[in-house]
Design a protein around this motif. Structure first.
Motif, PDB file in Angstrom:
ATOM      1  N   ILE A 256       0.858  -1.182   0.000  1.00 31.77           N
ATOM      2  CA  ILE A 256       0.000   0.000   0.000  1.00 31.77           C
ATOM      3  C   ILE A 256       0.892   1.229   0.000  1.00 31.77           C
ATOM      4  CG2 ILE A 256      -1.716   1.331   1.306  1.00 31.77           C
ATOM      5  CD1 ILE A 256      -2.756  -1.386   2.339  1.00 31.77           C
ATOM      6  N   THR A 257       0.704   2.089  -0.989  1.00 30.34           N
ATOM      7  CA  THR A 257       1.519   3.295  -1.096  1.00 30.34           C
ATOM      8  C   THR A 257       0.679   4.518  -0.776  1.00 30.34           C
ATOM      9  OG1 THR A 257       1.095   3.689  -3.461  1.00 30.34           O
ATOM     10  CG2 THR A 257       2.876   2.175  -2.903  1.00 30.34           C
ATOM     11  N   SER A 271       8.308   0.816  -9.614  1.00 28.98           N
ATOM     12  CA  SER A 271       8.423   0.759 -11.072  1.00 28.98           C
ATOM     13  C   SER A 271       7.819  -0.534 -11.602  1.00 28.98           C
ATOM     14  CB  SER A 271       9.893   0.840 -11.474  1.00 28.98           C
ATOM     15  OG  SER A 271      10.574  -0.347 -11.068  1.00 28.98           O
ATOM     16  N   ASP A 272       7.619  -0.554 -12.910  1.00 26.42           N
ATOM     17  CA  ASP A 272       7.103  -1.758 -13.550  1.00 26.42           C
ATOM     18  C   ASP A 272       8.051  -2.932 -13.344  1.00 26.42           C
ATOM     19  OD1 ASP A 272       5.043  -2.897 -15.554  1.00 26.42           O
ATOM     20  OD2 ASP A 272       6.966  -3.355 -16.515  1.00 26.42           O
ATOM     21  N   LEU A 287      -2.750   4.810  -3.083  1.00 27.76           N
ATOM     22  CA  LEU A 287      -3.610   5.870  -2.546  1.00 27.76           C
ATOM     23  C   LEU A 287      -3.281   7.239  -3.123  1.00 27.76           C
ATOM     24  CD1 LEU A 287      -4.079   5.009   1.249  1.00 27.76           C
ATOM     25  CD2 LEU A 287      -5.748   4.833  -0.605  1.00 27.76           C
ATOM     26  N   ALA A 288      -2.207   7.329  -3.879  1.00 28.68           N
ATOM     27  CA  ALA A 288      -1.827   8.607  -4.498  1.00 28.68           C
ATOM     28  C   ALA A 288      -2.174   8.640  -5.980  1.00 28.68           C
ATOM     29  CB  ALA A 288      -0.335   8.852  -4.302  1.00 28.68           C
ATOM     30  N   VAL A 289      -3.000   7.724  -6.436  1.00 29.34           N
ATOM     31  CA  VAL A 289      -3.245   7.585  -7.875  1.00 29.34           C
ATOM     32  C   VAL A 289      -3.817   8.844  -8.503  1.00 29.34           C
ATOM     33  CG1 VAL A 289      -5.577   6.615  -7.623  1.00 29.34           C
ATOM     34  CG2 VAL A 289      -4.168   5.989  -9.608  1.00 29.34           C
ATOM     35  N   VAL A 295       2.736   4.384  -8.181  1.00 33.35           N
ATOM     36  CA  VAL A 295       2.992   3.087  -8.807  1.00 33.35           C
ATOM     37  C   VAL A 295       2.895   3.219 -10.321  1.00 33.35           C
ATOM     38  CG1 VAL A 295       2.287   0.666  -8.922  1.00 33.35           C
ATOM     39  CG2 VAL A 295       1.992   1.956  -6.784  1.00 33.35           C
ATOM     40  N   GLU A 296       3.924   2.799 -11.021  1.00 31.57           N
ATOM     41  CA  GLU A 296       3.891   2.808 -12.477  1.00 31.57           C
ATOM     42  C   GLU A 296       2.787   1.870 -12.975  1.00 31.57           C
ATOM     43  OE1 GLU A 296       6.850   2.131 -16.350  1.00 31.57           O
ATOM     44  OE2 GLU A 296       7.624   1.858 -14.307  1.00 31.57           O
ATOM     45  N   GLY A 297       1.940   2.399 -13.846  1.00 33.98           N
ATOM     46  CA  GLY A 297       0.858   1.586 -14.399  1.00 33.98           C
ATOM     47  C   GLY A 297      -0.449   1.702 -13.658  1.00 33.98           C
ATOM     48  N   ALA A 298      -0.470   2.385 -12.518  1.00 25.63           N
ATOM     49  CA  ALA A 298      -1.737   2.578 -11.801  1.00 25.63           C
ATOM     50  C   ALA A 298      -2.650   3.493 -12.613  1.00 25.63           C
ATOM     51  CB  ALA A 298      -1.493   3.169 -10.417  1.00 25.63           C
TER      52      ALA A 298
END
Length: 379
Positions: A256-257, A271-272, A287-289, A295-298
Motif C-alpha cells: 500500500i503506497t 516501477s514496472d 492511494l496517491a493515484v 505506482v507505475e501503471g496505476a
C-alpha cells in the motif's frame, strides 16, 4: 447568520459537508441552516433527518441565497452558486493547486474562499484537519480493498488440514493513512512492514508492531518535513531507497503506497520492473493515484493487472466510506467555525494565524501566499 450546505456534484463524491449532528450544533450557536435537498442521501442521511434538527431543506438556489457561509466537501462550481452574495465564505476542500481556475472564479465573484486542506498542522487545529480525518479512513479502506482483491487469507490459520501462512503487507509512506493501514493490516493478522523517508517515523512503525524498513546508507529526513509531510529527497537517497524496495517488495503479498507532496506530483515509488518481481496474485493499492500515482501503471478509478499483480487505483477512497467520512468531515468544519464564533456578531471571526493559512481569496483577489508563490508572483 445563515449557513448553506450544498449537495456534492463531483464524480465519485458521496460525502456531505454537514450532518444532522452538526446542523443541531450550528443551530445552538444561533445560526440558521439551509440544506440542499438530497445532499445527504449518498451518505445515508435523509432530508427529514436534517429537518428534524431545525434545518430548512430547499433547492440549491434557495440554499445559497443570502448565505453567509457555504459549506462543501469539494468546492462547489462557481456557476452553481451564482445567486450567493459577494463576500460569502466558501468553506470546503478546494484542491487549490489543481483547481486554480475555480479559485480565480471565486475571486471574480467576490467570495472569500477558505481551503480547509491548508489548515496548519498545529495542536489547536487538530480537530479541524480534514486531511487527517479523511486520510485515516483512506488508510483503513485501502487495506480492506487489498483484502477484497487478494485471493487468500490475511492471518495465519492452523487447521487439521494444515497451516495457512499469514499475508505479508508492506506500507510505503507512514503519515496518517499509512499508520492506519499498518494498524488495520495488523488487526487482520498480516505480517506488516513499513517504510518512510522521515526517520522520526521509525518509532511510530515499531510502536504498532510492524517492522521498520529504512535506508541506512544515506541520510533521510531528520524529524518531520513541513506540515508533517515528506519533502523531496536527494538522488542518492532515491537510488538507495529503490534498491531497498526492490529487495523487499518481491517478498510481499500486499503493498500500500500513500506518499504525497502537497502541490506536486506524487513521487514514483514502485516501477514496472519492481512489480514484475512480485508473486502472481499479489496486490498493490495506490492511494496517491489521483495525484499522478506512486505506482507505475496505476490507473485512476480502475483495478488493473500487470505481471499477474493487481494494482488498485480507486478514486476518492474516503468517499467509499461515505457515512463515517461525512460525519468526521462535518465535525472538522463545525470545530473550525465554532472555535472562532463571536457571540456578539453571531458569526465566526478568524484569527491571523489560521485565517492567513487557509484564506485563498478575499476582496476580489487571490491572496494565498502558497498559490501566489506557485504562480511566481511572490518570491
Amino acid at each position: 447568520m445563515k449557513i448553506g450546505i450544498v449537495k456534492e456534484t463531483a464524480p465519485d463524491e458521496r460525502r456531505v459537508s454537514g450532518t444532522p449532528e452538526t446542523v443541531k450544533k450550528f443551530r445552538a450557536l444561533g445560526a440558521d441552516v439551509a440544506v440542499e435537498s438530497g445532499a445527504g442521501l449518498s451518505a445515508a442521511i435523509s432530508d427529514a433527518d436534517y429537518a428534524a434538527m431545525g434545518a430548512t431543506v430547499a433547492d440549491r438556489a434557495a440554499t445559497v441565497a443570502d448565505a453567509d457561509i457555504i459549506l462543501g466537501v469539494q468546492g462547489p462550481d462557481p456557476a452553481s452558486i451564482a445567486g450567493a452574495r459577494p463576500g460569502a465564505w466558501i468553506v470546503a476542500g478546494l484542491n487549490p493547486y489543481v483547481e486554480r481556475a475555480r479559485i480565480d472564479a471565486y475571486a471574480a465573484a467576490g467570495f472569500e474562499a477558505l481551503a480547509m486542506e491548508f489548515m496548519p498542522r498545529i495542536t489547536r487545529a487538530q480537530s479541524m484537519d480534514i486531511l487527517s480525518s479523511q486520510s485515516n479512513l483512506a488508510g483503513y479502506k485501502a487495506v480492506l480493498d487489498a483484502a477484497a482483491e487478494y485471493g487468500r487469507s490475511f492471518p495465519m490459520m492452523m487447521t487439521a488440514a494444515g497451516t495457512v501462512s499469514p499475508a505479508k503487507a508492506f506500507i510505503m509512506g507512514v503519515g496518517v493513512a499509512g499508520l492506519q493501514a499498518i494498524a488495520t493490516a495488523k488487526r487482520l493478522g498480516a505480517q506488516v512492514s513499513a517504510t518512510d523517508v522521515r526517520s522520526a517515523t521509525r518509532e511510530q512503525i515499531e510502536s504498532l508492531g510492524a517492522k521498520a524498513i529504512f535506508v541506512e546508507s544515506v541520510a533521510g529526513i531528520e524529524g518531520e518535513g513541513k506540515g508533517g509531510y515528506a519533502t523531496e529527497m536527494s538522488d542518492d537517497y532515491r537510488q538507495a531507497q529503490a534498491e531497498l524496495v526492490s529487495s523487499h517488495i518481491a517478498k510481499q503479498d500486499i503493498v500500500i503506497t500513500t506518499a504525497l507532496i502537497p502541490g506536486k506530483a506524487a513521487p514514483r515509488l514502485i516501477s514496472d520492473a519492481q512489480i514484475a518481481t512480485m508473486k502472481p496474485g499479489s496486490v498493490i493499492v495506490d492511494l496517491a493515484v489521483e495525484q499522478g500515482g506512486n505506482v507505475e501503471g496505476a490507473v485512476p478509478g480502475q483495478v488493473v493487472e500487470r505481471h499477474g499483480v493487481k494494482i488498485v487505483g480507486h478514486k476518492n477512497v474516503p468517499s467509499r466510506l461515505a457515512a463515517d467520512a461525512s460525519a468526521l468531515f462535518a465535525r472538522n468544519l463545525y470545530n473550525f467555525l465554532s472555535a472562532f464564533w463571536n457571540k456578539d456578531r453571531n458569526a465566526p471571526v478568524l484569527d491571523e494565524e489560521i485565517g492567513n493559512a487557509i484564506r485563498v481569496t478575499q476582496g476580489g483577489k487571490v491572496v494565498s501566499e502558497r498559490l501566489l508563490q506557485l504562480a511566481g508572483i511572490l518570491s
